[in-house]
Design a protein around this motif. Sequence first.
Motif, PDB file in Angstrom:
ATOM      1  N   ASP A 180      24.909  40.792  74.532  1.00 60.82           N
ATOM      2  CA  ASP A 180      24.964  39.454  75.126  1.00 60.82           C
ATOM      3  C   ASP A 180      26.303  38.790  74.846  1.00 60.82           C
ATOM      4  O   ASP A 180      26.842  38.066  75.697  1.00 60.82           O
ATOM      5  N   GLU A 209      22.832  30.900  79.159  1.00 58.14           N
ATOM      6  CA  GLU A 209      21.796  31.763  78.601  1.00 58.14           C
ATOM      7  C   GLU A 209      20.954  32.394  79.703  1.00 58.14           C
ATOM      8  O   GLU A 209      20.552  33.561  79.603  1.00 58.14           O
ATOM      9  N   LEU A 212      22.792  35.321  81.177  1.00 61.15           N
ATOM     10  CA  LEU A 212      22.740  36.484  80.293  1.00 61.15           C
ATOM     11  C   LEU A 212      21.406  37.195  80.410  1.00 61.15           C
ATOM     12  O   LEU A 212      21.344  38.437  80.419  1.00 61.15           O
ATOM     13  N   ARG A 213      20.324  36.442  80.519  1.00 60.66           N
ATOM     14  CA  ARG A 213      19.002  37.054  80.624  1.00 60.66           C
ATOM     15  C   ARG A 213      18.832  37.769  81.959  1.00 60.66           C
ATOM     16  O   ARG A 213      18.281  38.867  82.026  1.00 60.66           O
TER      17      ARG A 213
END
Length: 451
Positions: A180, A209, A212-213
């Motif tokens: 990540d 975030e 990134l997921r």
Amino acid sequence: MEADLFTAAAEERQEKEPAGSPLAARMRPRTLDEVVGQRHLLKPGSPLRRLVGEGGRGPAGPSSVILWGPPGTGKTTLAHVVSRATDQRFVELSAISAGVKEVRAVIDGARRATGGFGKETVLFLDEIHRFSKAQQDSLLPAVENRWVTLIAATTENPYFSVISPLLSRSLLLTLEPLTDDDVRDLVRRALADERGLGGTLTLPEESEEHILRVAGGDARRALTVLEAAAGASLDKGDGEIALTTLEETVDRAAVKYDRDGDQHYDVASALIKSIRGSDVDAALHYLARMIEAGEDPRFIARRLMISASEDIGVADPNALPIAVAAAQAVAMIGFPEASLTLSHATIALALAPKSNSATTAIGEAMADVRKGLAGPVPAHLRDGHYQGAKKLGHAKGYVYPHNQADGIAAQQYAPDALKDREYYTPTRHGAEARYADAVEWTRKHLGRKRS
């Protein structure tokens, strides 16, 4: 020759006018120092750095390189960097659409370019594992005679998918999944760099975030999502890429889940408790939340293996093999396909008969040991194979169970302090009913008295 000149002109235009290219192409590293991740390949003096001429390249360098790794880890990027650093022509083919005819055309063009322009060629062949043996054989003359520098990429184990003659002539470089932090660095660079978004938009932490997921360690996917969300934000006149815009762009809601915080443990706990409670639908819900949030599939698989013994045990002896097989499969294939394997195991465990007898039995046994209830091993059970054991009376009087008519020898096995202690209390659930009958029969034949 005209084709080579056209290709060179096209490459030059792309260098001068990168704005129309996809963000992932514009942000493609120009040097090895700009590559994110793959630190094990980028150390000073590494084969990859020697390949581009750093630290002494050698007389001619390797004639073939195989890059093996998951999607989005930089295989195409490294091929471009090599060609740029060595000032070679770059030709890209995909084994999905190209065949022997296209390979031969590239090789012929490379030979003409070397003879007419003195410029060597890098042939990047993506998905080489999709080439048949005969198609891979067609590459050998060009590799052996150094007509091209072949850089082949594969997501499958090259020892199984690449022919031995080509593999033996190649430098094999294994790419690791991006972390990540690696992808985060790339996204932030794209936001600020003039080749990317040039600081025109900000990216709140919650939006970062979510990217990134969604990316799941795939750098190309992260930049594609960022570019789409940036375009939508600019159309709205926003100065930032809001989470709502990002969710609309990728058609995927952000899951509230902190892999290092309470949500991580709460959702994992809910998954296991739903399996324990035999609610297969709730278990699948929590599994989906973990997958969508980007949870490490190996963590999920480990929890399922524990559940198989903790909550199912001998009520279904197949539960643990299923969970172990799922963990092995997950380690081999990764996401997104691993979601199918985890679903398979979760369903099987949730619907299996439940028993915590194995958990309770070992817990009570360990509690007695901690209390000091151990005592010496009975003399007839001690090792009698070493010299002097007979004089000590070890193994004397031991009755060999296989010599008995019913296969059980009625002798004391536990230490004196525990000779009548019973730890295992079977249920009548599923296959454990057979164990319940067996333990009742064996204890009777052993002459045990209930404690």
